[in-house]
Design an enzyme around this catalytic site. Structure first.
Site, PDB file in Angstrom:
ATOM      1  N   ARG A  86      -4.497  11.205   3.651  1.00  0.00           N
ATOM      2  CA  ARG A  86      -3.421  12.045   4.085  1.00  0.00           C
ATOM      3  C   ARG A  86      -2.343  11.937   2.809  1.00  0.00           C
ATOM      4  O   ARG A  86      -1.400  12.912   2.567  1.00  0.00           O
ATOM      5  CB  ARG A  86      -2.590  11.545   5.199  1.00  0.00           C
ATOM      6  CG  ARG A  86      -3.678  11.910   6.666  1.00  0.00           C
ATOM      7  CD  ARG A  86      -2.561  11.789   7.727  1.00  0.00           C
ATOM      8  NE  ARG A  86      -1.569  13.031   7.782  1.00  0.00           N
ATOM      9  CZ  ARG A  86      -0.414  12.930   7.200  1.00  0.00           C
ATOM     10  NH1 ARG A  86      -0.067  11.792   6.558  1.00  0.00           N
ATOM     11  NH2 ARG A  86       0.271  13.999   7.252  1.00  0.00           N
ATOM     12  N   ARG A 103      -9.236   0.047   4.218  1.00  0.00           N
ATOM     13  CA  ARG A 103      -8.376   1.332   3.792  1.00  0.00           C
ATOM     14  C   ARG A 103      -7.167   0.653   3.570  1.00  0.00           C
ATOM     15  O   ARG A 103      -6.410   0.928   2.372  1.00  0.00           O
ATOM     16  CB  ARG A 103      -8.075   2.273   4.712  1.00  0.00           C
ATOM     17  CG  ARG A 103      -9.264   2.968   5.374  1.00  0.00           C
ATOM     18  CD  ARG A 103      -8.681   4.444   6.124  1.00  0.00           C
ATOM     19  NE  ARG A 103      -7.840   4.913   5.126  1.00  0.00           N
ATOM     20  CZ  ARG A 103      -7.191   6.480   5.705  1.00  0.00           C
ATOM     21  NH1 ARG A 103      -7.679   6.947   6.840  1.00  0.00           N
ATOM     22  NH2 ARG A 103      -6.324   6.871   5.013  1.00  0.00           N
ATOM     23  N   ASP A 138       4.320   0.514  12.209  1.00  0.00           N
ATOM     24  CA  ASP A 138       2.918  -0.028  11.516  1.00  0.00           C
ATOM     25  C   ASP A 138       2.810  -1.538  11.773  1.00  0.00           C
ATOM     26  O   ASP A 138       1.703  -2.074  11.688  1.00  0.00           O
ATOM     27  CB  ASP A 138       3.104   0.065   9.912  1.00  0.00           C
ATOM     28  CG  ASP A 138       3.095   1.438   9.522  1.00  0.00           C
ATOM     29  OD1 ASP A 138       3.393   1.646   8.106  1.00  0.00           O
ATOM     30  OD2 ASP A 138       2.811   2.395  10.289  1.00  0.00           O
ATOM     31  N   ARG A 170       0.588  14.787  12.460  1.00  0.00           N
ATOM     32  CA  ARG A 170       1.068  14.243  11.184  1.00  0.00           C
ATOM     33  C   ARG A 170       1.522  15.647  10.288  1.00  0.00           C
ATOM     34  O   ARG A 170       0.962  16.129   9.201  1.00  0.00           O
ATOM     35  CB  ARG A 170       0.064  13.703  10.205  1.00  0.00           C
ATOM     36  CG  ARG A 170      -0.586  12.520  11.069  1.00  0.00           C
ATOM     37  CD  ARG A 170       0.440  11.198  11.029  1.00  0.00           C
ATOM     38  NE  ARG A 170       0.851  10.469   9.875  1.00  0.00           N
ATOM     39  CZ  ARG A 170       0.414   9.631   9.238  1.00  0.00           C
ATOM     40  NH1 ARG A 170      -0.927   9.189   9.889  1.00  0.00           N
ATOM     41  NH2 ARG A 170       0.943   9.116   8.403  1.00  0.00           N
ATOM     42  N   PRO A 171       2.288  16.540  11.053  1.00  0.00           N
ATOM     43  CA  PRO A 171       2.709  17.860  10.174  1.00  0.00           C
ATOM     44  C   PRO A 171       3.552  17.378   8.834  1.00  0.00           C
ATOM     45  O   PRO A 171       3.899  16.597   8.529  1.00  0.00           O
ATOM     46  CB  PRO A 171       3.717  18.516  11.221  1.00  0.00           C
ATOM     47  CG  PRO A 171       4.022  17.537  12.048  1.00  0.00           C
ATOM     48  CD  PRO A 171       2.926  16.209  12.122  1.00  0.00           C
ATOM     49  N   VAL A 172       3.649  18.711   8.061  1.00  0.00           N
ATOM     50  CA  VAL A 172       4.304  18.366   6.858  1.00  0.00           C
ATOM     51  C   VAL A 172       5.467  19.465   6.793  1.00  0.00           C
ATOM     52  O   VAL A 172       5.824  19.864   5.618  1.00  0.00           O
ATOM     53  CB  VAL A 172       3.286  18.437   5.562  1.00  0.00           C
ATOM     54  CG1 VAL A 172       2.365  17.335   5.419  1.00  0.00           C
ATOM     55  CG2 VAL A 172       2.606  19.824   5.589  1.00  0.00           C
ATOM     56  N   LYS A 228       0.944  -1.131   0.072  1.00  0.00           N
ATOM     57  CA  LYS A 228       0.023  -0.028   0.106  1.00  0.00           C
ATOM     58  C   LYS A 228       0.818   1.289   0.027  1.00  0.00           C
ATOM     59  O   LYS A 228       0.744   2.143  -0.761  1.00  0.00           O
ATOM     60  CB  LYS A 228      -0.818  -0.123   1.290  1.00  0.00           C
ATOM     61  CG  LYS A 228      -1.527   1.263   1.389  1.00  0.00           C
ATOM     62  CD  LYS A 228      -2.411   1.182   2.702  1.00  0.00           C
ATOM     63  CE  LYS A 228      -1.498   1.475   4.000  1.00  0.00           C
ATOM     64  NZ  LYS A 228      -1.445   2.988   4.410  1.00  0.00           N
ATOM     65  N   ASN A 229       1.930   1.351   0.906  1.00  0.00           N
ATOM     66  CA  ASN A 229       2.602   2.658   1.220  1.00  0.00           C
ATOM     67  C   ASN A 229       3.468   2.645   0.174  1.00  0.00           C
ATOM     68  O   ASN A 229       4.023   4.224  -0.340  1.00  0.00           O
ATOM     69  CB  ASN A 229       3.383   2.306   2.601  1.00  0.00           C
ATOM     70  CG  ASN A 229       2.307   2.772   3.475  1.00  0.00           C
ATOM     71  OD1 ASN A 229       1.052   3.064   3.397  1.00  0.00           O
ATOM     72  ND2 ASN A 229       2.582   2.467   4.887  1.00  0.00           N
ATOM     73  N   CYS A 269      -4.692  12.842  12.050  1.00  0.00           N
ATOM     74  CA  CYS A 269      -5.431  11.508  12.140  1.00  0.00           C
ATOM     75  C   CYS A 269      -5.397  10.898  13.363  1.00  0.00           C
ATOM     76  O   CYS A 269      -4.698  11.429  14.603  1.00  0.00           O
ATOM     77  CB  CYS A 269      -4.841  10.375  11.158  1.00  0.00           C
ATOM     78  SG  CYS A 269      -3.396   9.730  11.665  1.00  0.00           S
ATOM     79  N   VAL A 283       7.816   6.642  17.023  1.00  0.00           N
ATOM     80  CA  VAL A 283       7.568   7.482  15.776  1.00  0.00           C
ATOM     81  C   VAL A 283       6.190   8.401  15.802  1.00  0.00           C
ATOM     82  O   VAL A 283       6.208   9.507  15.279  1.00  0.00           O
ATOM     83  CB  VAL A 283       7.322   6.490  14.760  1.00  0.00           C
ATOM     84  CG1 VAL A 283       7.018   6.883  13.264  1.00  0.00           C
ATOM     85  CG2 VAL A 283       8.724   5.415  14.606  1.00  0.00           C
TER      86      VAL A 283
HETATM   87  C1  EPZ Z   1       4.471   6.895   6.194  1.00  0.00           C
HETATM   88  O1  EPZ Z   1       3.643   7.945   6.669  1.00  0.00           O
HETATM   89  C2  EPZ Z   1       3.303   5.739   6.237  1.00  0.00           C
HETATM   90  N1  EPZ Z   1       2.244   6.206   5.328  1.00  0.00           N
HETATM   91  C3  EPZ Z   1       2.861   5.310   7.343  1.00  0.00           C
HETATM   92  O2  EPZ Z   1       2.096   4.336   7.311  1.00  0.00           O
HETATM   93  C4  EPZ Z   1       4.162   4.963   8.432  1.00  0.00           C
HETATM   94  O3  EPZ Z   1       3.598   4.691   9.792  1.00  0.00           O
HETATM   95  C5  EPZ Z   1       5.035   6.186   8.460  1.00  0.00           C
HETATM   96  O4  EPZ Z   1       5.587   6.460   7.174  1.00  0.00           O
HETATM   97  C6  EPZ Z   1       6.264   5.497   9.170  1.00  0.00           C
HETATM   98  O5  EPZ Z   1       6.898   4.528   8.762  1.00  0.00           O
HETATM   99  C7  EPZ Z   1       2.618   6.162   3.920  1.00  0.00           C
HETATM  100  O6  EPZ Z   1       3.575   5.817   3.435  1.00  0.00           O
HETATM  101  C8  EPZ Z   1       1.353   6.327   3.021  1.00  0.00           C
HETATM  102  P1  EPZ Z   1       6.923  10.018   8.424  1.00  0.00           P
HETATM  103  P2  EPZ Z   1       4.521   9.410   6.771  1.00  0.00           P
HETATM  104  O7  EPZ Z   1       6.917  11.193   7.817  1.00  0.00           O
HETATM  105  O8  EPZ Z   1       5.216   9.651   5.516  1.00  0.00           O
HETATM  106  C9  EPZ Z   1       7.009  13.300  11.822  1.00  0.00           C
HETATM  107  C10 EPZ Z   1       0.093   2.980   7.708  1.00  0.00           C
HETATM  108  O9  EPZ Z   1      -0.344   2.584   8.764  1.00  0.00           O
HETATM  109  N2  EPZ Z   1       6.852  14.413  10.616  1.00  0.00           N
HETATM  110  O10 EPZ Z   1       7.881   9.196   8.496  1.00  0.00           O
HETATM  111  O11 EPZ Z   1       3.266  10.469   7.221  1.00  0.00           O
HETATM  112  C11 EPZ Z   1       5.665  12.607  11.745  1.00  0.00           C
HETATM  113  O12 EPZ Z   1       4.759  13.756  12.646  1.00  0.00           O
HETATM  114  C12 EPZ Z   1       0.756   4.212   7.647  1.00  0.00           C
HETATM  115  O13 EPZ Z   1       0.542   2.410   6.823  1.00  0.00           O
HETATM  116  C13 EPZ Z   1       7.275  15.660  11.080  1.00  0.00           C
HETATM  117  O14 EPZ Z   1       7.266  15.994  12.069  1.00  0.00           O
HETATM  118  O15 EPZ Z   1       5.116   9.141   8.053  1.00  0.00           O
HETATM  119  C14 EPZ Z   1       5.720  11.402  12.706  1.00  0.00           C
HETATM  120  O16 EPZ Z   1       5.952  11.583  13.882  1.00  0.00           O
HETATM  121  C15 EPZ Z   1       0.315   5.106   9.105  1.00  0.00           C
HETATM  122  N3  EPZ Z   1       7.310  16.592  10.012  1.00  0.00           N
HETATM  123  C16 EPZ Z   1       7.161  11.033  12.145  1.00  0.00           C
HETATM  124  O17 EPZ Z   1       7.843  12.148  11.504  1.00  0.00           O
HETATM  125  C17 EPZ Z   1       7.168  16.221   8.644  1.00  0.00           C
HETATM  126  O18 EPZ Z   1       7.020  17.077   7.765  1.00  0.00           O
HETATM  127  C18 EPZ Z   1       7.183   9.830  11.113  1.00  0.00           C
HETATM  128  O19 EPZ Z   1       6.256  10.578   9.929  1.00  0.00           O
HETATM  129  C19 EPZ Z   1       6.888  14.867   8.615  1.00  0.00           C
HETATM  130  C20 EPZ Z   1       6.684  13.937   9.434  1.00  0.00           C
END
Ligand code: EPZ
Length: 443
Positions: free
Chosen positions: A111, A419, A327, A140-142, A41-42, A135, A349
């Site tokens: 998202r 989902r 995950d 989930r900031p960007v 999926k991811n 969520c 995480v």
């Molecule tokens: C991806 O989410 C996956 N989703 C998530 O899977 C997975 O849990 C996550 O990576 C970690 O492995 C997809 O790929 C669609 P991150 P993502 O950015 O990219 C912080 C599932 O169950 N962060 O690595 O959103 C954030 O808040 C889903 O399949 C910032 O602070 O994860 C988190 O605490 C859930 N600023 C940490 O980093 C940012 O700009 C990890 O988030 C981005 C992230």
């Protein structure tokens, strides 16, 4: 999936509610046979965003049949991309991209659709993408995505919940940059790697995410002619080019779905095979399963078999890859509730990924929650109960607990499961599980 209606003796005066889908699971049955893992999926979600980088047509195969994949397709189609779907494959024609503005009503449902901002900017010199909401598991900031795009020369404004990014200058082209990510964010790494494939010059991403899905995305981009090295390590170097050509690309197997099935074998003390898998992608999960006493045997390069031998407590701490995957945290916790001794689960995480603890407790688990640490005292058995799934991985974890529990469990919140899992109950049924998807006429 056919829904069967169950009769409930609801009082006539009760107002009709929309029938809710539930899962009815009768625990205590051993599983056997073999289970087929769907595409990741991811990986698929990021790669579908990546099709925007392609100036011709491209095809993806081994795409899982999931609600989130459909939602991502809707977002891409709203930009003017023609999509053709046929069993497990998706064809994309991005030659007639008509807008760089993604609609809120679509982005707010998924998202991951925020990942389009990098490819859109790279392709069109502009992008207007609503901020993805938080969520159940966190805010989930960007900010890391935005900071990296600014470093590549984009002007980024965030107003009224929309991220408006534009590239100035005569060719409106992103510039290569050296970017250090404060956190190895999977999404930020993917957004910036995609943007860099069409930027002017070289981009270096340091402290990059190393997940297999990042490598799959890099392989997809390379199959279209991109120059990327170092993916899978914490330093990725991308040499920008002018355009990317078509490709026919297979998505890797889903390591989290595979891990979910491996834990299902351990928690029901069943022996069965899981394929196709990439064993390397499952190293942390295999290592922790073996520390509970479960043997995991590779009886083919892409096939793993469970040989359960009792359940001992162990500790897990979620970390960015190659650490234990967040995950898999909820699913593994389901197993630990039945492991003899005391286990500690630490979630590092996401800030709020422990909702499943309360539901496990309803089934008889003994868990003490202190912030993001769960201290679990193993119990001899769980009992079936009515439970509520609150997010995708919690829904899978509750199914695992229910498969092992004594008696019947009714799980609500099935839409969370749909989902991210392709026909999960059908796959478990094929292994001998007593699991049914029902429509409750009255809850
Ligand atoms: C991806 O989410 C996956 N989703 C998530 O899977 C997975 O849990 C996550 O990576 C970690 O492995 C997809 O790929 C669609 P991150 P993502 O950015 O990219 C912080 C599932 O169950 N962060 O690595 O959103 C954030 O808040 C889903 O399949 C910032 O602070 O994860 C988190 O605490 C859930 N600023 C940490 O980093 C940012 O700009 C990890 O988030 C981005 C992230």
């Amino acid at each position: 999936m056919e829904d069967r209606t169950i009769n409930t003796s609801a009082p006539a005066t009760k107002t009709k509610t929309t029938p809710e889908t539930i899962l009815k699971i009768e625990g205590g049955h051993q599983l056997s046979g073999e289970i087929r893992v769907s595409g990741a999926k991811n990986s698929a979600l990021a790669i579908i965003a990546g099709t925007l980088l392609c100036s011709e047509e491209c095809r993806l195969t081994n795409v899982p049949d999931l609600a989130d994949i459909k939602r991502m397709g809707d977002v891409i189609a709203s930009l003017g991309v023609a999509i053709k779907a046929e069993s497990g494959s998706l064809d994309f024609d991005t030659r007639h991209l008509s807008t760089a503005e993604a609609p809120y009503e679509l982005v707010s449902k998924l998202r991951a659709s925020f990942f389009i901002i990098g490819p859109l900017l790279a392709r069109m010199g502009e992008a207007k993408v609503p901020l993805p909401g938080g969520c159940a598991i966190g805010a989930r900031p960007v900010d890391l995505h935005v900071r990296g795009l600014r470093a590549m020369g984009a002007e980024v404004l965030i107003e009224h919940g929309v991220v408006q990014a534009t590239v100035k200058g005569n060719r409106r082209r992103l510039q290569g940059a050296k970017i250090y990510l404060d956190y190895p964010s999977v999404g930020a790494t993917e957004t910036l790697m995609m943007a860099a494939t069409l930027a002017e010059g070289q981009t270096i991403l340091e402290n990059a995410a190393q997940e297999p899905e990042v490598v799959d995305l890099a392989n997809f981009c390379r199959s279209m002619g991109a120059t990327i090295i170092g993916d899978g390590s914490n330093k990725i170097v991308i040499q920008g080019c002018d355009r990317l050509h078509s490709t026919n690309y297979p998505i890797i197997p889903d390591r989290i779905e595979a891990g979910t099935f491996l834990v299902a074998g351990a928690i029901t003390q069943s022996e069965f095979s899981v394929f196709p898998v990439v064993p390397d992608h499952l190293r942390p999960v295999i290592a922790k399963l073996e520390s509970t006493g479960t043997k995991v045997i590779a009886d083919a390069p892409d096939r793993l078999r469970l040989v359960p031998q009792g359940l001992r407590a162990t500790d897990i701490e979620t970390l960015p890859y190659p650490g234990f995957p967040t995950d898999m945290q909820a699913q593994f916790m389901a197993l630990l509730t039945l492991c003899e001794g005391t286990s500690v689960v630490t979630e590092t995480v996401f800030e709020n990924r422990m909702h499943h603890v309360a539901e496990f407790s309803r089934m008889g688990a003994v868990i003490k929650l202190k912030g993001n640490n769960a201290i679990i005292n193993g119990v001899p058995f769980l009992s079936g109960a009515p439970v509520m799934a609150t997010d995708l991985r919690a829904s899978a974890a509750l199914v695992l607990a229910a498969l092992a529990a004594e008696g019947t469990t009714i799980m609500r919140g099935v839409h969370h499961m749909d989902r991210g899992y392709d026909n999960l109950e059908g796959k478990f049924k094929a292994l001998g599980a007593k699991i049914e998807r029902l429509t409750a006429t009255d809850i």
